[in-house]
Design a protein around this motif. Structure first.
Motif, PDB file in Angstrom:
ATOM      1  N   GLU A  54       1.009  -1.017   0.183  1.00  0.00           N
ATOM      2  CA  GLU A  54      -0.034   0.380  -0.001  1.00  0.00           C
ATOM      3  C   GLU A  54       0.445   1.157  -0.069  1.00  0.00           C
ATOM      4  OE1 GLU A  54      -3.959   1.560   2.637  1.00  0.00           O
ATOM      5  OE2 GLU A  54      -3.042  -0.075   3.127  1.00  0.00           O
ATOM      6  N   GLN A  58       1.036   4.135  -2.968  1.00  0.00           N
ATOM      7  CA  GLN A  58       0.908   5.443  -3.413  1.00  0.00           C
ATOM      8  C   GLN A  58       2.319   6.155  -3.193  1.00  0.00           C
ATOM      9  OE1 GLN A  58      -2.085   6.874  -1.429  1.00  0.00           O
ATOM     10  NE2 GLN A  58      -1.380   8.036  -2.403  1.00  0.00           N
ATOM     11  N   ILE A  61       1.996   6.971  -6.882  1.00  0.00           N
ATOM     12  CA  ILE A  61       0.368   7.001  -7.340  1.00  0.00           C
ATOM     13  C   ILE A  61       1.065   9.002  -7.113  1.00  0.00           C
ATOM     14  CG2 ILE A  61      -1.248   8.444  -6.542  1.00  0.00           C
ATOM     15  CD1 ILE A  61      -2.076   5.749  -5.879  1.00  0.00           C
ATOM     16  N   ASN A  62       1.638   9.029  -5.985  1.00  0.00           N
ATOM     17  CA  ASN A  62       2.286   9.895  -5.775  1.00  0.00           C
ATOM     18  C   ASN A  62       3.340  11.122  -6.709  1.00  0.00           C
ATOM     19  OD1 ASN A  62       0.967  10.521  -3.898  1.00  0.00           O
ATOM     20  ND2 ASN A  62       2.751  10.040  -1.842  1.00  0.00           N
ATOM     21  N   ARG A  65       1.416  11.087 -10.608  1.00  0.00           N
ATOM     22  CA  ARG A  65       0.369  12.321 -10.449  1.00  0.00           C
ATOM     23  C   ARG A  65       1.424  13.527 -10.738  1.00  0.00           C
ATOM     24  NH1 ARG A  65      -2.792  11.786  -5.663  1.00  0.00           N
ATOM     25  NH2 ARG A  65      -4.686  10.825  -6.999  1.00  0.00           N
ATOM     26  N   GLN A  97      -1.577   9.016 -17.994  1.00  0.00           N
ATOM     27  CA  GLN A  97      -3.036   8.932 -17.010  1.00  0.00           C
ATOM     28  C   GLN A  97      -3.505   7.584 -16.668  1.00  0.00           C
ATOM     29  OE1 GLN A  97      -4.792  12.076 -14.743  1.00  0.00           O
ATOM     30  NE2 GLN A  97      -5.662  10.332 -14.582  1.00  0.00           N
ATOM     31  N   LEU A 100      -1.526   5.974 -14.096  1.00  0.00           N
ATOM     32  CA  LEU A 100      -1.958   6.684 -12.532  1.00  0.00           C
ATOM     33  C   LEU A 100      -3.336   6.124 -12.087  1.00  0.00           C
ATOM     34  CD1 LEU A 100      -2.118   8.482 -10.013  1.00  0.00           C
ATOM     35  CD2 LEU A 100      -2.750  10.246 -11.425  1.00  0.00           C
ATOM     36  N   ASP A 101      -3.669   5.908 -13.131  1.00  0.00           N
ATOM     37  CA  ASP A 101      -5.518   4.969 -13.042  1.00  0.00           C
ATOM     38  C   ASP A 101      -5.055   3.712 -12.355  1.00  0.00           C
ATOM     39  OD1 ASP A 101      -6.745   7.511 -13.814  1.00  0.00           O
ATOM     40  OD2 ASP A 101      -7.220   7.171 -15.255  1.00  0.00           O
ATOM     41  N   VAL A 104      -4.326   3.827  -9.135  1.00  0.00           N
ATOM     42  CA  VAL A 104      -5.670   4.153  -8.338  1.00  0.00           C
ATOM     43  C   VAL A 104      -6.036   2.689  -7.986  1.00  0.00           C
ATOM     44  CG1 VAL A 104      -7.172   5.925  -7.573  1.00  0.00           C
ATOM     45  CG2 VAL A 104      -4.894   6.316  -8.740  1.00  0.00           C
ATOM     46  N   ASP A 106      -4.865  -0.344  -8.088  1.00  0.00           N
ATOM     47  CA  ASP A 106      -4.066  -1.375  -7.479  1.00  0.00           C
ATOM     48  C   ASP A 106      -3.988  -1.040  -6.132  1.00  0.00           C
ATOM     49  OD1 ASP A 106      -3.319  -2.115  -9.521  1.00  0.00           O
ATOM     50  OD2 ASP A 106      -1.572  -1.447  -9.837  1.00  0.00           O
ATOM     51  N   LEU A 107      -4.433  -0.019  -5.343  1.00  0.00           N
ATOM     52  CA  LEU A 107      -4.095   0.849  -4.613  1.00  0.00           C
ATOM     53  C   LEU A 107      -5.633   0.528  -3.422  1.00  0.00           C
ATOM     54  CD1 LEU A 107      -3.154   2.237  -1.769  1.00  0.00           C
ATOM     55  CD2 LEU A 107      -4.012   4.421  -2.941  1.00  0.00           C
ATOM     56  N   ILE A 108      -6.324   0.903  -4.705  1.00  0.00           N
ATOM     57  CA  ILE A 108      -8.243   0.351  -4.241  1.00  0.00           C
ATOM     58  C   ILE A 108      -8.867  -1.600  -3.215  1.00  0.00           C
ATOM     59  CG2 ILE A 108      -9.993   0.259  -4.697  1.00  0.00           C
ATOM     60  CD1 ILE A 108      -9.628   2.942  -5.545  1.00  0.00           C
TER      61      ILE A 108
END
Length: 186
Positions: A54, A58, A61-62, A65, A97, A100-101, A104, A106-108
């Protein structure tokens, strides 16, 4: 069910069957604390690698982004200044993008496992009662999420993705910033 209400779960059993039943539901000596410890250890085998994954995702993602934001800034400049390269920037922005999606998503999916496991662990660490059945019930609610092998695979994949992404973004960001500077001065 009503004919058994109030009876102990292992009542009527004898010998090895009784011992197995009692061990299974945690009636052995030191049962509550031992059972609590075993359940928490079992959760941690999956939870700890998932929490590391996680954190890695994250971080991905940062950094991703930041690249998407810079590419958006470049595209905005190209549109406002009517500078060539808008289509290529849009194509790259769309691709970045999508990455990035994916991070996100994967994080979920990681959090779909890590959050219930963390909640169960906290519940097991601070149970409302000292009843072994409560511990077992709480543990059984998340048992299907436990998969230490898969959790470690996810952790390793997230580390690789994070390192690959960090490397790609750190190479691309200065180039995009230079393009923004060039665009802004045109």
């Amino acid at each position: 069910d009503s004919q058994y209400s109030g009876q102990q779960p292992c009542s009527g059993l004898r010998g090895d069957t009784l011992r197995d039943c009692q061990n299974f539901i945690g009636y052995k000596s030191g049962d509550f604390n031992d059972l609590q410890k075993v359940y928490i250890e079992q959760i941690d085998l999956t939870l700890l690698p998932m929490q590391a994954a996680e954190k890695n995702v994250q971080e991905s993602i940062n950094s991703q982004r930041s690249l998407v934001n810079k590419l958006s800034e470049l595209k905005f400049c190209q549109i406002n200044r009517n500078v060539a390269g808008k289509e290529a920037t849009q194509t790259e922005l769309d691709a970045e993008q999508k990455k990035l999606d994916k991070f996100v998503a994967d994080l979920i999916s990681i959090q779909d496992i890590s959050i219930p496991l963390l909640n169960a662990k906290l519940h097991l660490q601070n149970p409302p009662t000292k009843d072994s059945h409560d511990l077992t019930a709480a543990f059984n609610e998340i048992r299907n999420l436990l998969n230490p092998t898969r959790a470690n695979e996810i952790k390793l994949a997230s580390e690789k993705d994070m390192n690959d992404n960090k490397s790609a973004v750190s190479q691309r960001l200065p180039q995009v910033q230079q393009s923004i500077t060039t665009c802004a001065s045109s």
